[in-house]
Design an enzyme around this catalytic site. Sequence first.
Site, PDB file in Angstrom:
ATOM      1  N   GLN A  74     122.603   8.836   0.315  1.00  0.00           N
ATOM      2  CA  GLN A  74     122.765   9.945  -0.636  1.00  0.00           C
ATOM      3  C   GLN A  74     124.206  10.482  -0.625  1.00  0.00           C
ATOM      4  OE1 GLN A  74     121.020  11.334  -3.052  1.00  0.00           O
ATOM      5  NE2 GLN A  74     119.244   9.993  -2.822  1.00  0.00           N
ATOM      6  N   SER A  75     125.168   9.593  -0.549  1.00  0.00           N
ATOM      7  CA  SER A  75     126.578  10.011  -0.472  1.00  0.00           C
ATOM      8  C   SER A  75     127.074  10.636  -1.773  1.00  0.00           C
ATOM      9  CB  SER A  75     127.436   8.782  -0.143  1.00  0.00           C
ATOM     10  OG  SER A  75     128.813   9.075  -0.321  1.00  0.00           O
ATOM     11  N   ASN A  76     127.637  11.810  -1.656  1.00  0.00           N
ATOM     12  CA  ASN A  76     128.302  12.444  -2.803  1.00  0.00           C
ATOM     13  C   ASN A  76     129.670  11.817  -3.045  1.00  0.00           C
ATOM     14  OD1 ASN A  76     126.279  14.657  -3.137  1.00  0.00           O
ATOM     15  ND2 ASN A  76     126.988  15.163  -1.078  1.00  0.00           N
TER      16      ASN A  76
END
Length: 335
Positions: A74-76
């Site tokens: 879930q990397s921004n």
Amino acid sequence: MHLARFPRARFAHLPTPLEPLPRLGAELGIDLWVKRDDCTGLAGGGNKTRKLEFLLGEALAQGADTLVTQGAVQSNHVRQTIAAGARFGLASEIILEERTGSKALDYVGNGNVLLDRLMGAAIRFVPGGTDMVAELEASAEAVRQRGGKPYVIPGGGSNVVGALGYVDCARELIVQADERDLRIDRLVTATGSAGTHAGLVAGFAALSVDVPILGFGVRAPKAKQEENVFNLAVATAETLGAAGRVTREMVVADCDYVGEGYGLIDQGVIDALTLAARTEGLLLDPVYSGKAMKGLIDHARKGAFKGERVVFLHTGGAQGLFGYHSQLDAALAPA
Ligand SMILES: *Cc1c(COP(=O)(O)O)cnc(C)c1O
């Protein structure tokens, strides 16, 4: 320091607003403000956008055609990197590490991952604990093999070039505060791959601004986190022409609010998310800003910021909330 010496692609919406949080502040008994770096404008925004202005500046100067980077599922950072690539016609090769071990459908397919796919990146997943530096090199080599020109961005965009984005944020914040006669007693941020925290420290040091910065860790223990931030801040200051200005005492991280681990949420995080949402309509994220707010709330309730005006840097990430649907849904269910 003179940031115009460094190549930069312009796409962030700047300056980001500096706003009071009167209802949340009253709840905590402090004069609380927020620097809205969740509003940097690129595909949902967040703190990686400022870093990417300098990273893309360098990538374009080198004639790269493909961005290669990595992050947690879930990397921004990954979302914002793919978006920046799309803006300039560069492809993105992404490696996502299954760092939390979660196989929940919302975690692996919704939130940031859905947006990554929408923007058209080549994505491969690897198990938690994989050597991500080696994976980055393998992806870069594959791009070269097929005749492309890769530009490798480390996780979180946290090298000296990326940290320049937060040197600029430090400058921007002080200009905003001075224009409004707003004395800042402390700046609070989440700290992960260290580029944000290090850039802020180097920027304040170069400008001789002695506002203390408190970073709430999201993964590494305190000693390791402070070492990472310090080393990057020293290197960044050197690049700025302000060598020797960063001292070890300027780097303070509190890593007591990580909980079970990176990307894992607990009741304290859920309480922070709901308090910010219900007092201010402010959407924090489960992995970084929610954990930092959990720490800020606890410190404030224990009287640590008594009489202070505190600025909370909102680093973005609310898109990740949709990756945590099942856990949040359960927590929000009426008792
Ligand atoms: C990456 C990230 C951070 C941490 O910033 P670093 O520069 O990696 O320390 C904080 N908040 C959000 C929302 C992020 O995506």
